[in-house]
Enzyme design. Structure first.
Site, mmCIF file in Angstrom:
data_model
loop_
_atom_site.group_PDB
_atom_site.id
_atom_site.type_symbol
_atom_site.label_atom_id
_atom_site.label_comp_id
_atom_site.label_asym_id
_atom_site.label_seq_id
_atom_site.Cartn_x
_atom_site.Cartn_y
_atom_site.Cartn_z
ATOM 1 N N ASN A 11 0.861 -1.184 0.000
ATOM 2 C CA ASN A 11 0.000 0.000 0.000
ATOM 3 C C ASN A 11 0.900 1.236 0.000
ATOM 4 O OD1 ASN A 11 -1.874 1.979 0.424
ATOM 5 N ND2 ASN A 11 -2.542 1.254 2.446
ATOM 6 N N TRP A 12 1.039 1.819 -1.178
ATOM 7 C CA TRP A 12 1.993 2.939 -1.326
ATOM 8 C C TRP A 12 1.436 4.243 -0.785
ATOM 9 C CZ3 TRP A 12 3.993 1.952 -7.067
ATOM 10 C CH2 TRP A 12 4.584 0.680 -7.117
ATOM 11 N N LYS A 13 0.140 4.260 -0.490
ATOM 12 C CA LYS A 13 -0.528 5.457 0.053
ATOM 13 C C LYS A 13 -0.241 6.683 -0.823
ATOM 14 C CE LYS A 13 -0.536 3.274 4.536
ATOM 15 N NZ LYS A 13 -0.551 3.391 5.975
ATOM 16 N N HIS A 98 -9.983 1.316 4.576
ATOM 17 C CA HIS A 98 -8.712 1.499 5.286
ATOM 18 C C HIS A 98 -8.927 2.487 6.433
ATOM 19 C CE1 HIS A 98 -4.601 2.672 6.160
ATOM 20 N NE2 HIS A 98 -4.245 1.534 5.593
ATOM 21 N N GLU A 100 -7.305 4.898 7.389
ATOM 22 C CA GLU A 100 -7.077 6.309 7.044
ATOM 23 C C GLU A 100 -8.298 6.896 6.345
ATOM 24 O OE1 GLU A 100 -3.253 5.587 5.244
ATOM 25 O OE2 GLU A 100 -2.513 5.083 7.245
ATOM 26 N N GLU A 170 -6.123 -4.743 10.461
ATOM 27 C CA GLU A 170 -5.130 -3.693 10.638
ATOM 28 C C GLU A 170 -5.462 -2.870 11.882
ATOM 29 O OE1 GLU A 170 -2.909 -2.743 6.801
ATOM 30 O OE2 GLU A 170 -4.633 -1.429 6.867
ATOM 31 N N GLY A 176 1.784 2.429 10.782
ATOM 32 C CA GLY A 176 2.742 3.517 10.647
ATOM 33 C C GLY A 176 3.437 3.895 11.948
ATOM 34 N N SER A 216 2.675 -1.956 10.516
ATOM 35 C CA SER A 216 4.111 -2.002 10.811
ATOM 36 C C SER A 216 4.748 -3.357 10.500
ATOM 37 C CB SER A 216 4.384 -1.595 12.263
ATOM 38 O OG SER A 216 3.986 -0.248 12.468
ATOM 39 N N GLY A 237 2.538 -1.078 4.450
ATOM 40 C CA GLY A 237 2.598 0.331 4.084
ATOM 41 C C GLY A 237 4.041 0.774 3.915
ATOM 42 N N GLY A 238 4.591 1.349 4.963
ATOM 43 C CA GLY A 238 5.940 1.944 4.910
ATOM 44 C C GLY A 238 6.990 1.046 4.264
HETATM 45 P P1 PGA Z 1 2.275 0.418 7.741
HETATM 46 O O1 PGA Z 1 0.857 0.611 7.012
HETATM 47 O O2 PGA Z 1 2.871 -0.865 7.229
HETATM 48 O O3 PGA Z 1 3.082 1.630 7.333
HETATM 49 O O4 PGA Z 1 2.021 0.364 9.200
HETATM 50 C C1 PGA Z 1 0.004 -0.484 6.787
HETATM 51 C C2 PGA Z 1 -1.268 -0.018 6.138
HETATM 52 O O5 PGA Z 1 -1.756 1.061 6.450
HETATM 53 O O6 PGA Z 1 -1.840 -0.734 5.294
#
Ligand code: PGA
Length: 262
Positions: A11-13, A98, A100, A170, A176, A216, A237-238
């Site tokens: 997930n490159w956001k 998600h 977010e 999640e 994050g 994470s 994500g990250g």
């Molecule tokens: P993260 O994000 O790996 O940076 O914690 C995961 C996500 O939001 O899908």
């Protein structure tokens, strides 16, 4: 039962630019190639780069994903992107719900549910995200929240549609933050989700659904997570923005699947 192949999502956001997205996609393709028989992979670039990334992925087997879609098919909805538009660009899977979107854009379970229906009707696969906040967890409400989001997001969904779903557990506090859930805690949440799915539908129709962990995930903690059979992949994500780390997570998932097959 045959073990399900693990699915790793990147997930490159809202990160990167055109050149870096294409470069990252090239690196993912390269990392995926030797593992393609043992793991599934999907990347979720920002909307403006979908077409360029689609060209780069070509027929590599890496699935093109999108990070969200509208509840509506079309119309006067400035800034929104429809599921049909995503299909048009070669997108195969879309993230819905998600945290977010839920937290920053105040998306409700009912909006999430409308998106799930729209995406599935358009022929997309859906990655539905669920997970509790730290306050909810501290108050002992984690299970209740996950159940509510799962049932709310899938309301009215027919049994024959369930196979096109992936669920990503999640926990919001793990996203994050560098504070991943322990593999054991994640596995317990996955058990709950699996049994709720089987209650909502039945075992055969929910058998194709993979339950991923997200929050994470990195190269170091992935093997411990994948040691639990309930954890059938990760939404990353990250660490998905660093191709070396993402490649290592793909490798851990492939190794775990080989172990599960015995
Ligand atoms: P993260 O994000 O790996 O940076 O914690 C995961 C996500 O939001 O899908």
């Amino acid at each position: 039962m045959h073990p399900r192949r693990l699915l790793i999502g990147g997930n490159w956001k809202m990160n990167g630019d055109l050149a870096s997205s294409v470069e990252l996609a090239e690196e993912v393709v390269e990392a995926f190639e030797p593992l393609r028989e043992s793991v599934d992979c999907v990347v979720f670039p920002p909307f403006p780069y979908l077409q360029a990334v689609a060209r780069t992925l070509g027929n590599s087997g890496v699935i093109l994903g999108a990070q969200d879609c509208s509840t509506e098919a079309n119309g006067a909805l400035t800034g929104d992107i429809s599921a049909e538009m995503l299909v048009d660009l070669g997108v195969g899977q879309v993230i819905i719900g998600h945290s977010e979107r839920r937290q920053v854009h105040n998306e409700s379970d009912s909006q999430t549910c409308d998106k799930v229906h729209m995406a599935l009707e358009s022929g997309l696969k859906v990655m539905l995200c669920v997970g509790e906040t730290w306050d909810e967890r501290s108050a002992g409400r984690a299970d209740e929240i996950v159940r509510r989001q799962l049932k709310g997001g899938l309301a009215g969904l027919a049994k024959d549609r369930v196979g096109a779903l992936t669920i990503a557990y999640e926990p919001v506090w793990a996203i994050g933050t560098g504070k991943s859930a322990t593999p054991k805690d994640a596995a317990m949440a996955h058990d709950l989700i699996r049994s709720d799915l089987e209650d909502l539908y039945d075992r055969p129709s929910s058998a194709a659904v993979r339950i991923l962990y997200g929050g994470s995930v990195n190269a170091a903690n992935a093997p411990g997570l994948f040691a639990h059979l309930q954890i059938e992949g990760a939404l990353v994500g990250g660490a998905s923005l660093k191709s070396g780390d993402f490649a290592s997570i793909l490798g851990s998932a492939a190794t775990s699947f080989q172990g599960r097959r015995g």
